[in-house]
Scaffold this motif. Structure first.
Motif, mmCIF file in Angstrom:
data_model
loop_
_atom_site.group_PDB
_atom_site.id
_atom_site.type_symbol
_atom_site.label_atom_id
_atom_site.label_comp_id
_atom_site.label_asym_id
_atom_site.label_seq_id
_atom_site.Cartn_x
_atom_site.Cartn_y
_atom_site.Cartn_z
ATOM 1 N N VAL A 45 -6.196 -8.043 -8.319
ATOM 2 C CA VAL A 45 -4.864 -7.972 -8.915
ATOM 3 C C VAL A 45 -4.895 -8.570 -10.316
ATOM 4 O O VAL A 45 -4.330 -8.012 -11.268
ATOM 5 C CB VAL A 45 -3.841 -8.699 -8.019
ATOM 6 N N TYR A 46 -5.550 -9.721 -10.460
ATOM 7 C CA TYR A 46 -5.702 -10.356 -11.766
ATOM 8 C C TYR A 46 -6.377 -9.412 -12.757
ATOM 9 O O TYR A 46 -6.056 -9.401 -13.951
ATOM 10 C CB TYR A 46 -6.524 -11.638 -11.606
ATOM 11 N N SER A 47 -7.302 -8.601 -12.255
ATOM 12 C CA SER A 47 -8.062 -7.699 -13.109
ATOM 13 C C SER A 47 -7.310 -6.420 -13.449
ATOM 14 O O SER A 47 -7.842 -5.578 -14.174
ATOM 15 C CB SER A 47 -9.393 -7.345 -12.430
ATOM 16 N N GLY A 48 -6.108 -6.250 -12.914
ATOM 17 C CA GLY A 48 -5.307 -5.077 -13.250
ATOM 18 C C GLY A 48 -5.241 -4.019 -12.176
ATOM 19 O O GLY A 48 -4.606 -2.976 -12.364
ATOM 20 N N GLY A 49 -5.887 -4.246 -11.032
ATOM 21 C CA GLY A 49 -5.807 -3.280 -9.945
ATOM 22 C C GLY A 49 -4.473 -3.357 -9.221
ATOM 23 O O GLY A 49 -3.969 -4.447 -8.953
ATOM 24 N N GLN A 50 -3.902 -2.206 -8.913
ATOM 25 C CA GLN A 50 -2.614 -2.145 -8.216
ATOM 26 C C GLN A 50 -2.807 -1.425 -6.890
ATOM 27 O O GLN A 50 -3.231 -0.275 -6.857
ATOM 28 C CB GLN A 50 -1.574 -1.418 -9.075
ATOM 29 N N SER A 51 -2.506 -2.112 -5.802
ATOM 30 C CA SER A 51 -2.755 -1.554 -4.482
ATOM 31 C C SER A 51 -1.777 -2.139 -3.483
ATOM 32 O O SER A 51 -1.026 -3.080 -3.788
ATOM 33 C CB SER A 51 -4.188 -1.862 -4.041
ATOM 34 N N ILE A 52 -1.793 -1.587 -2.284
ATOM 35 C CA ILE A 52 -0.982 -2.104 -1.185
ATOM 36 C C ILE A 52 -1.927 -2.561 -0.083
ATOM 37 O O ILE A 52 -2.785 -1.799 0.365
ATOM 38 C CB ILE A 52 -0.011 -1.040 -0.654
ATOM 39 N N LEU A 53 -1.770 -3.801 0.328
ATOM 40 C CA LEU A 53 -2.546 -4.352 1.434
ATOM 41 C C LEU A 53 -1.608 -4.541 2.615
ATOM 42 O O LEU A 53 -0.571 -5.195 2.492
ATOM 43 C CB LEU A 53 -3.172 -5.687 1.038
ATOM 44 N N ILE A 54 -1.971 -3.966 3.747
ATOM 45 C CA ILE A 54 -1.128 -4.041 4.937
ATOM 46 C C ILE A 54 -1.845 -4.858 5.998
ATOM 47 O O ILE A 54 -2.915 -4.477 6.477
ATOM 48 C CB ILE A 54 -0.788 -2.637 5.474
ATOM 49 N N GLY A 55 -1.262 -6.009 6.332
ATOM 50 C CA GLY A 55 -1.796 -6.868 7.367
ATOM 51 C C GLY A 55 -1.102 -6.593 8.688
ATOM 52 O O GLY A 55 0.089 -6.887 8.834
ATOM 53 N N THR A 56 -1.829 -6.016 9.605
ATOM 54 C CA THR A 56 -1.235 -5.662 10.892
ATOM 55 C C THR A 56 -2.317 -5.538 11.947
ATOM 56 O O THR A 56 -3.415 -5.049 11.647
ATOM 57 C CB THR A 56 -0.443 -4.338 10.790
ATOM 58 N N PRO A 57 -2.056 -6.020 13.152
ATOM 59 C CA PRO A 57 -0.888 -6.777 13.622
ATOM 60 C C PRO A 57 -0.896 -8.191 13.044
ATOM 61 O O PRO A 57 -1.912 -8.651 12.539
ATOM 62 C CB PRO A 57 -1.064 -6.794 15.143
ATOM 63 N N SER A 58 0.219 -8.885 13.191
ATOM 64 C CA SER A 58 0.354 -10.195 12.585
ATOM 65 C C SER A 58 0.985 -11.192 13.550
ATOM 66 O O SER A 58 1.643 -10.815 14.523
ATOM 67 C CB SER A 58 1.209 -10.101 11.311
#
Length: 796
Positions: free
Chosen positions: A551-564
């Motif tokens: 993220v710091y490097s400029g990458g844009q993504s979605i991380l989904i933590g499941t199950p939680s």
């Protein structure tokens, strides 16, 4: 301090062999050596000025790495000035950032005014940064091991956009790393992944200086490292000796010299670099076999030749390095690694010293170094004279490496606000994730075409099966699905170059490294992707640092933590995440979401997708659950106006789910819930009403992160809207709060500051265990009965 070596040694011919990537490129060896000396001087000066010249108000050491930079100067000079093409991308080891800055200055990419601003506010970053440095950087580095692996995932990302959207091909993806960096598990997790062995565009160059921060490493077994790389399918090229040493090996006594150096321990070799020629003549021959032959060979060398010979490692021989790069290029069907033997601090008075990692030259040493490198200490930033061979070479290289950017810049697709789905009965947010993705190709085809999902061997257990059956698996080559005609196989594993799911091995670091690079294609390749990575939420902590770095490097993504959370009751404490909700609030560049219901998930996920692949975009983190919940609890308004307001509230961080006043009761407490805890919160409100005629408002937070940001904005810390605070906690109703979430209770403790009211925070503070869901809720005191008791306590 030991004898200073001569740096301006002769190098071999730089003319490329016909048919190589640099065919026709000719570099005069003397000119290249002169440029090498200037790069060493500039890199050393950048650190010297920051620490010895620039005023220091705090008195804290600024730092920098003159020795680590020096060991990389030859490697980088040969690479930039005699090998790279414009489309190549290079990740530079963190402690060699002054070398990259020096090269960028000579090539006209860095304004000279910044050379005095290393580690200053608004100046040059301590380590290369794509997002913060004032000159072009291909890959951010600084977190050891992650910069090394970034070109691997960058290669995968470039191949993906080329095959799906006809993007331009990148060239070599190169990582320059220190040998100690190979201690990092992230390196070997990436090297060993089956998808990597076919990436012929990847090349690593290992600066084999045999030193770490604290010491000379007793035994760095290059042969063992080479065997590990080869076992993973990599080509290995070793540059151990320079041309002077190789010529000595061919003379009488040469085999004894080679054997002596090969068998010598690292510490003993480093010590030889620190003694004068008179002592070296006695120590180099040693006491073992071949001493007599070595003594005769040494006697034939003058002092300067002897001092040069003992330092003549391949990683400082420009001609040998260029030859090694070209040999690595020849293997275009698999990754390559070049092991370049070097001396840490090469060419500086501190070379070879076991504690030179963060050592700084004294003012006197710096002044004495200048004439040896053809520079002036009182004019450290002087450019090469106009018309000189060095200036001409810099100009030619700058033109050859000039990048013209992506041929086209495709805008990210417009993501719809909603899909018009209905949510009935009992379902979980994890189930609805799978259904949403599976329906996207029909409901929003252009958006779906840009989505690429990634999982570390948990695709089916994170409900990606329906999506995979629709879009297939992406692979470097098409493969036969031998179970395609098996009627009992529900998950269709079709591996083609047109698939949209990438399956990795069980290595969370690889997952987040890849989605970070997939999330950078909008700026690197002109083609935006919408990457989604799924991971078991308990392992978000393991993946956090590399994902944060992406993220710091400029990458844009979605991380989904499941199950939680403890909601995953049967799995036990090892699979029950506690602190991830707090991580979501604290992680810069990311909006954290924990939707409770299917409709909330739809709105928030679509919104998060719409924030990817653009200059002002941001990443998203979703914490989902496998707990089936009655969707009737959410009571989504049916009329268009109120439905749209609910959607806006959901995207602002939360909404009021139950209003005591609307039920004819005087509200005296607010119950705040998140995610899978909403049934318990609603049940507690019902008990309070039924058994005590106590009015309890119920607030459902979809993003505690955004609510916290709103509070900060209202306090004057940062910008952003904060109207959601009044919507959730009306100013005319400053009620005590009971907060509940399936995570650490301190996560929501800030809510008491919204109206300066008492608050009781319920959550999980200890490791869980296997058990029934309701038993565990009681054990962790997040059950309805405990919520009711806490409400009565805060009411007073």
């Amino acid at each position: 301090m030991g004898a200073e070596p001569e740096i301006g040694r002769a190098v071999g011919s730089m003319q490329a062999a016909p048919g190589t990537r640099a065919a026709g490129l000719e570099v005069d060896p003397g000119t290249l050596a002169s440029v090498e000396r200037r790069i060493l001087w500039l890199a050393t000066s950048v650190v010297h000025h920051a620490n010895r010249v620039r005023p220091n108000r705090s008195g804290i050491k600024v730092g920098g790495h003159q020795a680590s930079s020096a060991s990389m100067v030859s490697i980088m000079t040969a690479l930039w000035f005699a090998h790279l093409n414009a489309e190549d991308r290079v990740s530079v080891k963190p402690h060699a950032s002054p070398v990259l800055q020096a090269i960028s200055y000579l090539l006209g990419r860095l304004d000279g005014k910044y050379l005095t601003e290393l580690r200053a506010y608004g100046g040059l970053q301590s380590y290369p940064s794509r997002t913060k440095d004032p000159y072009p950087v291909d890959y951010s580095t600084g977190s050891v091991g992650l910069g090394a692996t970034a070109p691997i995932w960058g290669a995968v990302a470039n191949r993906y956009v080329r095959e799906h959207f006809d993007a331009e091909a990148a060239g070599r993806q190169i990582a320059l790393i220190g040998d100690a960096e190979l201690d990092e598990g992230a390196c070997w997790e990436a090297i060993a992944d089956p998808a990597v062995s076919g990436l012929g565009e990847v090349m690593w160059v290992v600066d084999l200086n045999r030193q770490t921060l604290d010491r000379v490493v007793p035994n760095i077994a290059a042969d063992r490292l080479q065997g590990m790389f080869e076992a993973a399918g990599w080509q290995c090229v070793t540059v151990k000796y320079g041309r002077l040493l190789r010529s000595l090996f061919a003379r009488p006594g040469g085999e004894a010299l080679r054997r002596r150096i090969d068998e010598m321990g690292n510490a003993e070799y480093q010590r030889l670099l620190r003694i004068p020629a008179s002592d070296l003549r006695d120590r180099l021959p040693g006491d073992g076999r071949g001493r007599r032959e070595l003594l005769r060979l040494v006697d034939d060398l003058d002092d300067l030749e002897l001092l040069r010979a003992v330092r003549d490692l391949g990683g400082h021989d420009l001609g040998s390095l260029v030859e090694a790069y070209r040999e690595a290029d020849a293997a275009d069907d698999r990754p390559s690694v070049v092991f370049a033997y070097t001396v840490k601090g090469r060419g500086l008075p501190i070379e070879g010293h076991p504690q030179n990692h963060s050592a700084l030259l004294t003012a006197q040493q710096y002044e004495e170094l200048a004439p040896a490198l053809g520079a002036a200490h009182d004019d450290p930033w002087a450019a090469f004279p106009q018309g000189s061979p060095e200036a001409k070479l810099c100009r030619e290289v700058a033109g050859r490496l000039e990048r013209r950017g992506p041929g086209k810049q495709t805008a990210a697709p417009e993501v719809p606000a909603e899909m018009g789905r209905g949510y009935r009965g009992e379902t979980s947010t994890q189930q609805e994730l799978g259904r949403l993705l599976a329906e996207l190709p029909r409901a929003a085809g252009e958006v779906a075409s840009r989505i690429v999902t990634v999982s570390p061997d948990v695709a089916s257990s994170t409900n990606l099966g329906g999506w995979i059956n629709k879009v297939g698996i992406w692979s470097l080559e098409d493969r036969t699905d031998w179970f395609e005609d098996d009627p009992e196989t529900m998950l269709k594993w079709r591996e083609t170059r047109g698939g949209q799911h990438i399956e990795l091995g069980i290595a969370e670091t690889n997952l987040v490294g890849l989605i970070g690079e997939l999330g950078s294609t909008w700026s690197r390749d002109g083609e935006p992707l919408l990457p989604i990575g799924t991971i078991y939420d308990p392992f978000v902590g393991r993946a956090l640092e590399p994902w944060s770095f992406g993220v710091y490097s400029g990458g844009q993504s979605i991380l989904i933590g499941t199950p939680s959370g403890t909601t995953l009751a049967p799995e036990g404490g090892a699979h029950q995440s506690i602190y991830t909700p707090s991580i979501g609030i604290e992680q810069p560049g990311v909006v954290a979401w924990e939707p409770a219901f299917g409709q909330d998930l739809e709105w928030t996920l679509l919104h998060a997708l719409g924030r990817l692949g653009q200059p002002d975009g941001e990443s998203g983190y979703f914490r989902l659950s496998t707990r089936p919940m009655d969707q009737a609890l959410v009571r989504v308004p049916e009329d268009a106006k109120n439905r749209e307001q609910r959607r806006r509230d959901v995207l602002a961080g939360g909404y009021r789910l139950r209003d005591a006043a609307e039920r004819g009761l005087k509200p005296v407490v607010t119950l705040v819930g998140v995610g899978a805890m909403m049934p318990e919160v609603v049940r507690a409100a019902e008990v309070l009403e039924a058994e005590g005629n106590i009015g309890a408002d119920v607030v459902c937070l979809t993003s505690p992160d955004l609510v916290f940001r709103a509070l900060r904005a209202r306090q004057g810390f940062g910008e952003g809207p904060y109207a959601i605070l009044d919507a959730l906690f009306p100013p005319d109703r400053p009620l005590p709060i009971v907060s509940v979430l399936d995570g650490h209770p301190h996560t929501l403790s800030f809510l008491g500051a919204v109206r300066t009211t008492p608050i009781s925070c319920l959550g999980v503070t200890d490791f869980g265990q296997s058990g029934d869901l309701h038993d565990l809720y009681e054990h962790h005191a997040i059950d309805p009965e405990t919520i009711v008791g806490s409400a009565l306590d805060v009411i007073g």
